[in-house]
Design a protein around this motif. Structure first.
Motif, PDB file in Angstrom:
ATOM      1  N   GLY A 179       0.840  -1.201   0.000  1.00  0.00           N
ATOM      2  CA  GLY A 179       0.000   0.000   0.000  1.00  0.00           C
ATOM      3  C   GLY A 179       0.868   1.241   0.000  1.00  0.00           C
ATOM      4  N   THR A 228      -1.624   4.696   3.771  1.00  0.00           N
ATOM      5  CA  THR A 228      -2.631   3.645   3.906  1.00  0.00           C
ATOM      6  C   THR A 228      -2.367   2.851   5.177  1.00  0.00           C
ATOM      7  OG1 THR A 228      -1.335   2.044   2.641  1.00  0.00           O
ATOM      8  CG2 THR A 228      -2.856   3.463   1.400  1.00  0.00           C
ATOM      9  N   SER A 281      -4.654  -2.300  -0.431  1.00  0.00           N
ATOM     10  CA  SER A 281      -5.146  -1.030   0.102  1.00  0.00           C
ATOM     11  C   SER A 281      -6.613  -1.091   0.489  1.00  0.00           C
ATOM     12  CB  SER A 281      -4.920   0.102  -0.904  1.00  0.00           C
ATOM     13  OG  SER A 281      -5.677  -0.122  -2.090  1.00  0.00           O
TER      14      SER A 281
END
Length: 528
Positions: free
Chosen positions: A250, A254, A277
């Protein structure tokens, strides 16, 4: 008894769970299958019926390592026996009926199940069993990624209640809990349960050869009890700073970017998630992966993790199910609610080990509001606050939490005649300073129940020079003004990562709790 469904992860292309059955478990199941079921469910449970709960309890403990898994499994079990799921967000006015069976969850970590007798009248009493379903554990920190040290990948964890004690050293630890995942097409947030049930983490001890540091009785929980979860030799093979390497789980900002990359991959793989994500948060625990097993020369013991207090929660739910089944084998198809005139209710609460102060804890409004809303729905236009107060006054609660079994190596710390044994029965817990709800009236009440269902009561009280623990009993009893007693199954090694109970104790708990539901009205009449 029907085996709890095995929810352990399965390898791709295989129907075999990650954890193979041990010889003891296989033998236990073979013997369990040979037990002849007694179809008389109207009276006390027979010896064979008591024994029939042993193997399912082993499965329940082994297959449900976190509080979320345990509540989910109990909810599915109740659903299979006809318990309708309620939502606190909806009105219950048109949903609750006499003869009905219901269940409601809060936070996915607490559950209440109840039945309404066909002859129920608003203001009649409630027979309540309240327990807690959380257990000592360790939880991943919000940012669990830690810098690599000496080639070891480590995991940031924090103790829940009294966990991370000396019994957590050198144990095979897995990871599991709940994961919040965003559906890209709908934008909805979905909760998924995950269980990495193989040994992933370990908190290594220091060898005694290093002298005094190895014998430190109070290791630093932040720096010396940090689990290792993998190896990283990148510092030896490349001059590139590992902290500057791009990650694949990610982008910066995130949630997954704050977690160990390999852990993210493992969780995503277990849940078949392609877009890392989409994992927006999680609540994960580190748990002992060794399964619950029978032990002893004659297999008189159960050695298991998380007994306190999934044991009494399991027994209470099974007792409620057994109490509403008549003229059939205890564990077959559900039958209509008996023609009683009360509400039978079981509450299994989270957060008891840390004070019960959260909304899913017993100190919240979960149980009182469930009873109040049920009475209101059944009373209809005739509902008044007086009916709720009547229900509380006419009710009785067993606060079911495990007690201390006598330890033969420390007989000097127990009071004579207050030392419960395994495989004998529920222990009434007394305390002169209000840490439990037990008094002479509630003790006499439960003794009458025990007499009627052929159960044995034991007694426990702590010595004057020791400190007493607490239960959910006082907080619930005082909130509702309901008569109550503290009584639970005895265990050895409370608050250890693994504890010991008797092989018959799960069934003995079901026997007394079922007797409480079955005989509540006639016993209560003796105390009016």
């Amino acid at each position: 008894m029907a085996k709890y469904k095995d929810s352990r992860p399965v390898r791709p292309g295989s129907s075999v769970p990650h954890r193979p059955q041990s010889l003891i478990e296989k033998r236990s199941q073979q013997e369990h299958a040979e037990v002849k079921k007694d179809t008389n469910t109207n009276g006390p449970l027979s010896r064979s019926q008591v024994e029939s709960y042993t193997a399912p309890f082993l499965d329940f403990i082994s297959d449900n390592p976190t509080v979320f898994h345990a509540v989910d499994t109990l909810s599915k079990r109740l659903k299979a026996h006809g318990f309708t799921k309620l939502s606190a967000r909806d009105s219950w006015v048109d949903k609750i009926r006499k003869g009905g069976k219901y269940r409601i969850e809060r936070n996915g970590s607490s559950i209440i199940a109840f039945t309404v007798g066909n002859d129920y009248k608003p203001g009649n009493g409630a027979a309540v069993i309240a327990s807690h379903i959380d257990a000592l554990t360790t939880k991943l920190k919000p940012v669990s990624k830690k810098p690599t040290k000496a080639g070891y990948i480590q995991l940031g964890i924090a103790p829940y209640a009294g966990a991370l004690n000396k019994t957590w050293w050198d144990r095979d630890l897995g990871i599991g809990g709940r994961v919040l995942v965003k559906d890209a097409s709908t934008g909805k947030i979905e909760t998924k349960l995950v269980k990495l049930g193989w040994p992933i983490a370990r908190i290594p001890t220091l060898a005694p050869h290093f002298g005094a540091p190895a014998y430190d009785p109070n290791p630093n929980l932040e720096t010396q009890m940090v689990p290792i979860v993998g190896l990283d030799k990148s510092d030896l093979s490349s001059s590139e700073d590992a902290t500057t390497k791009p990650t694949v789980q990610g982008s910066v900002g995130t949630f997954t970017a704050t977690q160990p990359e390999r852990l993210v991959r493992a969780i995503a793989g277990e849940l078949s998630i392609q877009d890392y994500s989409s994992i927006i948060n999680w609540e994960l625990e580190v748990f002992d992966t060794q399964p619950a097993q029978l032990g002893g020369l004659d297999k008189d013991f159960i050695f298991a993790p998380r007994i306190d207090d999934k044991l009494c929660s399991f027994a209470a739910i099974e007792a409620l199910i057994a109490s509403i089944e008549s003229n059939e084998t205890i564990h077959d198809n559900p039958s209509p609610v008996d023609n009683d005139s009360i509400i039978k209710i079981v509450g299994c609460f989270d957060d008891e080990e840390i004070g019960s102060l959260l909304r899913q804890g017993a100190r919240s409004d979960f149980l009182p509001s469930t009873i109040e809303r049920t009475v209101a729905a059944l009373a209809g236009d005739h509902h008044t606050a007086d009916l709720v107060s009547q229900t509380f006054a006419n009710g009785f609660m067993i606060s079911a939490d495990v007690s201390h079994a006598v330890n033969p190596n420390y007989l000097n710390v127990y009071l004579e005649d207050h030392a419960p044994r395994l495989n004998v029965g529920i222990a009434v817990q007394a305390d002169p300073n209000g840490h439990t709800t037990t008094d002479s009236i509630s003790t006499a009440f439960l003794q009458r129940v025990a007499d009627k269902c052929d159960s044995t009561l034991q007694l426990f009280q702590i010595r004057n020079d020791s400190r007493s623990g607490g239960t959910v009993g006082p907080m619930l009893s005082s909130a509702m003004g309901m008569r109550a007693i503290d009584a639970g199954l005895p265990q050895l090694s409370m608050h250890s990562i693994r504890a010991t109970v008797g092989n018959l104790d799960p069934g003995l708990g079901v026997k007394l709790f079922k007797g409480f539901f079955d005989h509540f009205e006639e016993v209560d009449a003796e105390f009016r």
